[in-house]
Design an enzyme around this catalytic site. Structure first.
Site, short mmCIF file in Angstrom:
data_model
loop_
_atom_site.label_atom_id
_atom_site.label_comp_id
_atom_site.label_asym_id
_atom_site.label_seq_id
_atom_site.Cartn_x
_atom_site.Cartn_y
_atom_site.Cartn_z
N ASN A 275 -5.79 -4.51 0.86
CA ASN A 275 -5.45 -5.79 1.67
C ASN A 275 -6.64 -6.89 1.57
O ASN A 275 -7.65 -6.19 1.63
CB ASN A 275 -5.28 -5.60 3.14
CG ASN A 275 -4.43 -4.34 3.69
OD1 ASN A 275 -3.09 -4.30 2.97
ND2 ASN A 275 -4.89 -3.26 4.01
N HIS A 307 -11.95 0.82 -6.85
CA HIS A 307 -10.49 0.54 -7.32
C HIS A 307 -10.10 -0.56 -6.62
O HIS A 307 -9.57 -1.51 -6.82
CB HIS A 307 -9.69 1.84 -7.05
CG HIS A 307 -8.14 1.47 -7.45
ND1 HIS A 307 -7.58 1.89 -8.39
CD2 HIS A 307 -7.33 0.77 -6.87
CE1 HIS A 307 -6.38 1.63 -8.53
NE2 HIS A 307 -6.07 0.93 -7.39
N GLU A 308 -10.11 -0.44 -4.82
CA GLU A 308 -9.81 -1.48 -4.15
C GLU A 308 -10.40 -2.55 -4.15
O GLU A 308 -9.82 -3.66 -4.08
CB GLU A 308 -9.62 -0.58 -2.86
CG GLU A 308 -8.85 0.50 -2.43
CD GLU A 308 -7.60 0.59 -3.16
OE1 GLU A 308 -6.89 -0.24 -3.16
OE2 GLU A 308 -7.10 1.61 -3.49
N1 BES Z 1 -2.23 -0.62 -3.93
C1 BES Z 1 -2.55 0.85 -3.84
C2 BES Z 1 -1.93 1.42 -2.53
C3 BES Z 1 -0.21 1.58 -2.76
C4 BES Z 1 0.05 2.65 -3.47
C5 BES Z 1 0.30 0.84 -1.98
C6 BES Z 1 1.42 3.01 -3.21
C7 BES Z 1 1.65 1.03 -1.85
C8 BES Z 1 2.36 2.17 -2.63
C9 BES Z 1 -4.03 1.08 -3.93
O1 BES Z 1 -4.54 -0.19 -4.74
C10 BES Z 1 -4.17 2.21 -4.71
O2 BES Z 1 -3.73 2.22 -5.84
N2 BES Z 1 -4.58 3.13 -4.11
C11 BES Z 1 -4.52 4.80 -4.79
C12 BES Z 1 -5.86 4.99 -4.94
C13 BES Z 1 -6.27 4.64 -6.13
C14 BES Z 1 -7.91 5.08 -6.13
C15 BES Z 1 -5.80 5.27 -7.36
C16 BES Z 1 -3.90 5.50 -4.18
O3 BES Z 1 -3.35 5.21 -2.84
O4 BES Z 1 -3.79 6.85 -4.30
ZN ZN Z 2 -4.62 0.09 -6.69
#
Ligand code: BES
Ligand code: ZN
EC number: 3.4.11.-
Length: 871
Positions: A275, A307-308
């Site tokens: 976000n 990552h975020e």
């Molecule tokens: N944008 C994603 C979160 C997300 C995942 C939202 C699935 C809706 C559905 C976030 O940026 C993300 O990729 N998070 C990963 C962690 C990352 C270090 C690979 C996660 O949630 O595993």
């Molecule tokens: Zn992501």
């Protein structure tokens, strides 16, 4: 009424420009009331306004449209919320005037417990159970909190106001501009945001502490966590500040907002969510406890933060035009998080660890049921399923492949111009290729289309004949088929030394390359390694002579860790695809006996698990020798590392120790089991004993569970006690992940039951699904019995896919394949459809693999020799 139903996208005759949103959450009744005024531009003549809304009750009397240039107010003659399409259709009886106007809507909703939309999470404060209100809008759940144009290309500004209890902290994307306390309630208003997509809007209301720091150019960064845990936020805070500074240089654009908050949420479906200006995390992905977190936990925090934060530019500032291009967000953020982590923690050698991403991408993409990186999306419900290893891991891998082909500097320059060009706007995959093509002069679009528009990847077979290397590509399938897909493959290879790297693009089915000048001798040291550094997204199959030379080069330590990893991983994949006998794979594994690299060994370990499971099905009588052989392979590193950390040892050794000891425990290695038990006892008496620091705890827990039976369950009960005592999520996960490593079926049943009990947050249950090979059948029975509950708890999110793949994919027979298919015949739901097909395909692959191992001659003798070989 015109036909707005059943459409994949909203009509474009009205476009939102600015949202003025007021929300009043009620944390004890778990509901909220809201009102919204949206500045809308009517760009084509229409009587209708169609936007998204779901699970909201709209007050029809509150809906009106007021054109800016007239005093007339339009009241809809009909307000219809179409639940199956999650749209709100406003029918105004007469055409609305073109141009700007304000759409006002009053509504109410529920703070649900499904970890999506505007939801509640629970925590304890001073022994009292409390609710907090949290949002998770990606991919398409902002519509559950307010009516909106909930697609990434409808960017608008957001002016948010929250009415909340005065004693609570209320955060949103932007900084607070005013807080008016009025007795028990306060009205908090936030600065208006720059234009952004709805899926990035966020607000959180609850009790929190924080730690704070600033970047060198004055951005205020805070980490929020539960009251009393603020010190656990320090590590992530440091990483965030450095990462923001780094990305500012890398993308050549400053961080776009005045502040960044990061917050740990106790109930959270994904790992973290980017976000804009208010990044939300699972506790395990943000909090680091000096005393009780392991090195692996620390690394996880750093990479997730990196990552975020990458998304703040790549995703938030420049956003994908539609979910087909999700991989741009996720693949890129995954790739660049390694770049940032490498720059902050070079001693972690994180680019070698990147190979875990590569392998997982190759593994999923080896299935016929895979999908192209760019995937058509026709309904919101299909979006969840593409947050998978294709978008993330294959995506990141093909970016790495391209960067290594174009060169780091050219890549960065072109990327910066892409960001600049599309900032505050949207982009598609082809826009990125265009920027890179322009910056490099290379045919990037043509090259990359072969990787993003078709699924799968090639296996490149290489033969050494008459001083020539013959290269031939075919489409690789884990099932053993060879398909006729073709790619433009950036081939690299080295002969005998890393000084002489050759490269070319393989653009046709096959090609020869003259290597006379530097590979003329047939000396065994003249190894030839393709896909140098494993930067390419493909597998390599060597002829026997070349394979033997490589084995020799591994034994003699001529090769880099990345190349050692690649040779092992490709051989494993070829063995599963029945293109390489198990004997050959095992012989190759023997060459890694003196391996000490973390990433290589950790992959070797997971390969032993998989081979061990398949062999147990195919040739149970050989298991003693196979296990003995595996123990032999790990003995060398285990002895080097021991149980106790040496002063100032490397991060990688700390992680490796845990993994090696866990592997030995899983293999039932006697000394490891008894040493683990001694240390576990000490830990039970004193949670701060130096005998069992966080890095070796999982190994000890797994060892304990190896010996637990229904009549000897003390170890199990002790672990449950530690689970109940700790308030550190990482420790809970460590335990949950160890409990199912038990050969006793009764205990596994109990563990699985525990996973669905109120003591385990629903976000964590899947950690308990890593059952031992003895538990496979129990898990399936349990799954069938609990299907209704699982469906009710997880059915509306993506976590349900974890259950399906964890329970189904370990099977390895055609009878089970049929049984599983029959069970799901009338139970499959759209959100598991793809995962189910993939899991069934794996069962089929396993079953064929079992058959071929059963038919393999001389396997018994070969294993006997390997198990008793003296070094
Ligand atoms: N944008 C994603 C979160 C997300 C995942 C939202 C699935 C809706 C559905 C976030 O940026 C993300 O990729 N998070 C990963 C962690 C990352 C270090 C690979 C996660 O949630 O595993
Ligand atoms: Zn992501």
């Amino acid at each position: 009424m015109e036909n707005f139903k059943g459409q994949p996208r909203l009509p474009k005759f009205a476009v939102p420009k600015r949202y003025d949103l007021q929300l009043k959450p009620d944390l004890s009744a778990c509901k909220f009331a809201g009102s919204i005024s949206i500045d809308v531009d009517i760009v084509a003549e229409t009587r209708f306004i169609v936007l998204n809304a779901a699970e909201l009750s709209i007050n029809p009397g509150s809906v009106s449209f007021s054109p800016r240039n007239s005093s007339k107010v339009f009241d809809p003659k009909k307000v219809e919320l179409v639940e199956e399409d999650e749209i709100l259709v406003l029918d105004f009886a007469e055409a609305l005037p073109l141009g700007l106007g304000v759409l006002a809507i009053g509504f109410e909703g529920i703070l649900n417990d499904r970890m999506k939309g505007f939801y509640r999470s629970t925590y304890e404060h001073n022994g009292e159970k409390k609710n907090m209100a949290v949002t998770q809008f990606e991919p398409a759940d902002a519509r559950r909190s307010f009516p909106c144009w909930d697609e990434p290309s409808f960017k608008a500004t957001f002016k948010i106001t929250l009415d909340v209890p005065s004693e609570l902290v209320a955060l949103s994307n932007m900084p607070v501009i005013e807080e008016k306390v009025n007795g028990p309630l306060k009205t908090v208003s936030y600065q208006e945001s720059p234009i952004m997509s709805t899926y990035l809007v966020a607000y959180v209301v609850g009790l929190f502490d924080y730690v704070e720091d600033h970047t060198s150019d004055g951005i205020k960064v805070r980490v929020y966590c539960q009251v009393g845990k603020a010190n656990q936020g320090e590590f992530a805070l440091k990483v965030a500040v450095r990462t923001l500074e780094l990305y500012k240089d890398y993308f050549a654009v400053p961080y776009p907002l005045p502040k960044l908050d990061m917050i740990a949420i106790p109930d959270f479906a994904a790992g973290a969510m980017e976000n804009y200006g208010l990044v939300t995390y699972r506790e395990t992905a943000l909090l680091y406890d000096e005393q009780h977190s392991a090195a692996a936990n620390k690394q996880r925090v750093a990479t997730v933060v990196a990552h975020e934060l990458a998304h703040q530019w790549f995703g938030n500032l420049v956003t994908m035009e539609w979910w087909t291009h999700l991989w741009l967000n996720e693949g890129f953020a995954t790739w660049v998080s390694y770049l940032a982590t490498d720059s902050i923690f070079p001693e972690w050698r994180i680019w070698t660890q990147f190979l875990d991403e590569l392998t997982d991408g190759l593994r999923l993409d080896g299935l016929a049921e895979s999908h192209p990186i760019e995937v058509e999306i026709n309904h919101a419900a299909e979006i969840d399923e593409i947050f998978d290893a294709i978008s993330y891991r294959k995506g990141a891998s093909v970016i790495r492949m391209l960067q290594s082909y174009l060169g780091a500097e050219c890549f960065q320059r072109s990327l910066a111009s892409y960001i600049k060009k599309h900032a505050y706007s949207n982009a598609k995959t082809e826009d990125l290729w265009a920027a890179l093509e322009e910056g490099s002069g290379e045919p990037v679009t043509k090259l990359m289309n072969t990787w993003t528009k078709q699924k799968g990847y090639p296996v490149v077979s290489v033969k050494f004949k008459d001083q020539k290397l013959e290269f031939e590509q075919s489409q690789f399938f884990s099932s053993g088929w060879l398909g006729d897909g073709q790619w433009i493959v950036p081939i690299t290879f080295c002969c005998g030394s890393y000084d002489k790297k050759k490269s070319f693009l393989l653009q046709t089915k096959s090609e020869n390359y003259d290597v006379k000048e530097f590979a003329s001798d047939t000396n065994k040291s003249a190894w030839i390694k393709l896909n140098v550094d494993q930067t390419g997204f493909y597998r390599v199959k060597y002829d026997e002579e070349l394979a033997a030379r490589l084995r020799y080069a591994i034994e003699n330590k001529y090769l880099t860790p990345t190349d050692r990893f690649g040779i092992l991983d490709d051989s494993f994949a070829l063995c599963m695809a029945r293109q390489l006998p198990l004997t050959s794979l095992l012989t190759l594994m023997g060459a890694y006996r003196e391996e000490l690299d973390y990433t290589v060994l950790s992959n070797l370990i997971s390969i032993t698990y998989k081979v061990g499971r398949i062999a147990a099905d195919a040739r149970p009588e050989l298991m003693d020798n196979i296990n003995q052989f595996f123990i032999n392979i790990f003995q060398y590193s285990a002895e080097k590392l021991g149980w106790d950390a040496t002063q100032g040892e490397s991060h990688l050794d700390s992680m490796l120790r845990g993994e090696i000891l866990t592997a030995l425990a899983m293999l039932g290695h006697k000394e490891t089991l008894s040493e683990a038990s001694r240390r576990f006892d000490a830990f039970l008496k004193d949670r701060n004993t130096p005998l069992l620091p966080p890095d070796t705890r999982k190994a000890a827990y797994v060892a304990v569970m190896q010996t637990v039976t229904s009549s000897n369950r003390a170890g199990f009960d002790s672990l449950l006690k530690i689970y109940r005592e700790t308030d550190l999520s990482q420790e809970k996960i460590r335990i949950l992940g160890s409990l199912p490593s038990c050969p006793d079926q009764g205990i596994i049943r109990e563990v699985l039951k525990f996973s669905l009990s109120p003591e385990v947050r629903s976000q964590d249950a899947m950690y308990a699904l890593a059952v031992s090979k003895e538990g496979r059948e129990v898990a399936w029975t349990w799954f069938k019995e609990n299907w209704d509950l699982i469906l009710k708890t997880y059915g509306s999110g993506f976590l349900i896919t974890r259950f399906v793949s964890a329970v189904v994919s370990p099977f390895a027979s055609f009878e089970k394949l049929k049984e599983v298919e029959e069970f799901f015949a009338n139970r499959s739901i759209p959100s598991i459809a793809r995962t189910l097909k993939q899991s069934l395909e794996r069962v089929n692959i396993n079953a064929n693999w079992v058959k071929s191992i059963q038919a393999e001659e001389n396997l018994g003798e070969a294993i006997q020799e390997l198990a008793y070989r003296k070094y």
